[in-house]
Enzyme design. Structure first.
Site, PDB file in Angstrom:
ATOM      1  N   ASP A  55      34.320   5.748 -34.958  1.00  0.00           N
ATOM      2  CA  ASP A  55      35.666   5.476 -34.446  1.00  0.00           C
ATOM      3  C   ASP A  55      36.600   6.635 -34.800  1.00  0.00           C
ATOM      4  O   ASP A  55      36.758   6.960 -35.989  1.00  0.00           O
ATOM      5  CB  ASP A  55      36.167   4.192 -35.136  1.00  0.00           C
ATOM      6  CG  ASP A  55      37.088   3.384 -34.270  1.00  0.00           C
ATOM      7  OD1 ASP A  55      37.343   3.783 -33.121  1.00  0.00           O
ATOM      8  OD2 ASP A  55      37.538   2.321 -34.758  1.00  0.00           O
ATOM      9  N   LYS A 112      34.297   6.494 -30.415  1.00  0.00           N
ATOM     10  CA  LYS A 112      35.188   5.541 -29.741  1.00  0.00           C
ATOM     11  C   LYS A 112      36.615   5.986 -29.980  1.00  0.00           C
ATOM     12  O   LYS A 112      36.933   6.484 -31.057  1.00  0.00           O
ATOM     13  CB  LYS A 112      34.975   4.125 -30.294  1.00  0.00           C
ATOM     14  CG  LYS A 112      35.958   3.110 -29.712  1.00  0.00           C
ATOM     15  CD  LYS A 112      35.623   1.697 -30.115  1.00  0.00           C
ATOM     16  CE  LYS A 112      36.246   1.248 -31.412  1.00  0.00           C
ATOM     17  NZ  LYS A 112      37.718   1.361 -31.468  1.00  0.00           N
ATOM     18  N   GLU A 170      39.836  -5.738 -26.592  1.00  0.00           N
ATOM     19  CA  GLU A 170      40.213  -6.494 -27.790  1.00  0.00           C
ATOM     20  C   GLU A 170      41.409  -7.394 -27.503  1.00  0.00           C
ATOM     21  O   GLU A 170      42.450  -6.936 -27.004  1.00  0.00           O
ATOM     22  CB  GLU A 170      40.547  -5.529 -28.949  1.00  0.00           C
ATOM     23  CG  GLU A 170      40.999  -6.267 -30.199  1.00  0.00           C
ATOM     24  CD  GLU A 170      40.976  -5.440 -31.470  1.00  0.00           C
ATOM     25  OE1 GLU A 170      40.523  -4.287 -31.451  1.00  0.00           O
ATOM     26  OE2 GLU A 170      41.425  -5.977 -32.506  1.00  0.00           O
TER      27      GLU A 170
HETATM   28  O1  KIV Z   1      37.792  -0.464 -35.971  1.00  0.00           O
HETATM   29  C1  KIV Z   1      37.134  -1.425 -35.534  1.00  0.00           C
HETATM   30  O2  KIV Z   1      36.471  -2.149 -36.256  1.00  0.00           O
HETATM   31  C2  KIV Z   1      37.204  -1.682 -34.097  1.00  0.00           C
HETATM   32  C3  KIV Z   1      36.599  -2.959 -33.597  1.00  0.00           C
HETATM   33  C4  KIV Z   1      37.544  -4.064 -33.837  1.00  0.00           C
HETATM   34  C5  KIV Z   1      36.212  -2.868 -32.186  1.00  0.00           C
HETATM   35  O3  KIV Z   1      37.770  -0.926 -33.377  1.00  0.00           O
END
Ligand code: KIV
Length: 307
Positions: free
Chosen positions: A98, A128, A197
């Site tokens: 992320d 992501k 989300e």
């Molecule tokens: O940071 C995270 O855990 C997320 C999920 C909620 C999809 O972005």
């Protein structure tokens, strides 16, 4: 829930690496995609062995592991540290890192460089990032560099101040229309998948039906192509709050508290460590050692007497 009630993991020898093609095929065949967050080696290993499709090293680690009030303080270095631990634990699951706040917003060049670090230094296979049409150009550049991108729409925690808190998104028709347009913009920009989300189930289902790429829902109903949860929520390890859409599959926090309390009590009572948790010398070695000590103290005594 006892260990016996949870079905055994699939045969690990038979597990192949999950790729983007596998996710697309799952969508086409109507097979739900499973995704969870992980931040460390043992959790990633357990998930991988359980047969999970995708592991997300989410910036949610800022809240559930590092204790921040939100995800905004998480840095690239925090993310890469946890990504490496997860990559060491997982063999088959697709690994997604992320991108933290401010690692892709400042310039496209910086975004591509930071996305590359997730693969080169973090052992991830995709990244992501949050946002809609305003991120399309950035996503296109990252994908052009050969890095798969997962989008994230709806409640995007890195924009909580703009959104006015952790609130559901897309409940009004106008917002829903914008979300659908954003979903198309992310698909056109080259995203291989999209997290939705905290959006109404009807909207998530329509978006899922309209897109060719798989959607992964969190608080977005059963109509998405897959589901994701923050693992600390699922395991009952995060005590600050639990969103309504979370299902707790275990309550580990009270179990941890009980184990710590028992340890403290046993150490205080000298009940731990017992003999079975201690090392002992053989009789022979112990006697030989005692003789040595005795000769040493006799020698010392003689020395003191001469002085
Ligand atoms: O940071 C995270 O855990 C997320 C999920 C909620 C999809 O972005």
């Amino acid at each position: 829930m006892s260990a016996q009630q949870i079905s055994a993991p699939p045969d690990m020898a038979a597990r192949k690496k999950i790729t983007l093609t596998d996710l697309r095929r799952k969508k086409e065949q109507g097979q739900p995609i499973t995704m969870l967050t992980a931040y460390d080696y043992p959790t990633a290993k357990a998930m991988d062995e359980a047969g999970l499709d995708v592991i997300l090293v989410g910036d949610s680690l800022g809240m559930v592991v590092l204790g921040y009030p939100n995800t905004l303080q998480v840095t690239m270095e925090d993310m890469l540290h946890h990504c490496r631990a997860v990559a060491r634990g997982a063999q088959a699951a697709l690994l997604v890192g992320d991108m933290p706040f401010m690692s892709y917003q400042v310039s496209i060049q910086e975004a591509v460089r930071n996305a590359g670090r997730f693969l080169q230094e973090g052992g991830m296979e995709a990244v992501k990032l949050e946002g809609g049409r305003e991120r399309a150009e950035t996503i296109r550049a990252i994908v052009t560099a050969g890095i798969p991108v997962m989008g994230h729409l709806g409640l995007t925690p890195q924009s909580i101040h703009q959104l006015g808190g952790f609130r559901p998104q897309g409940r009004r028709a106008e917002e829903a229309r914008r979300l659908l347009e954003d979903a198309f913009a992310l698909q056109d920009a080259g995203c291989f998948s999209l997290v939705l989300e905290s959006v109404p189930s009807q909207l998530a289902t329509i978006i899922t039906q309209q897109l060719e790429i798989p959607t992964i829902g969190i608080g977005a109903g059963v109509g998405c192509d897959g589901q994701v949860l923050v693992t600390h929520d699922l395991l009952g390890l995060f005590d600050r709050f639990t969103p309504r859409f979370v299902k707790q599959y275990a309550q580990l926090y009270p179990l941890m508290q009980a184990a710590f309390a028992q340890y403290i009590a046993e150490v205080q009572a000298r009940a731990f460590p017992s003999r079975e948790h201690s090392l002992e010398m053989s009789e022979e070695e112990w006697h030989s050692f005692l003789q040595h000590i005795q000769s040493l103290s006799a020698h010392r005594w003689a020395e003191t007497a001469v002085e």
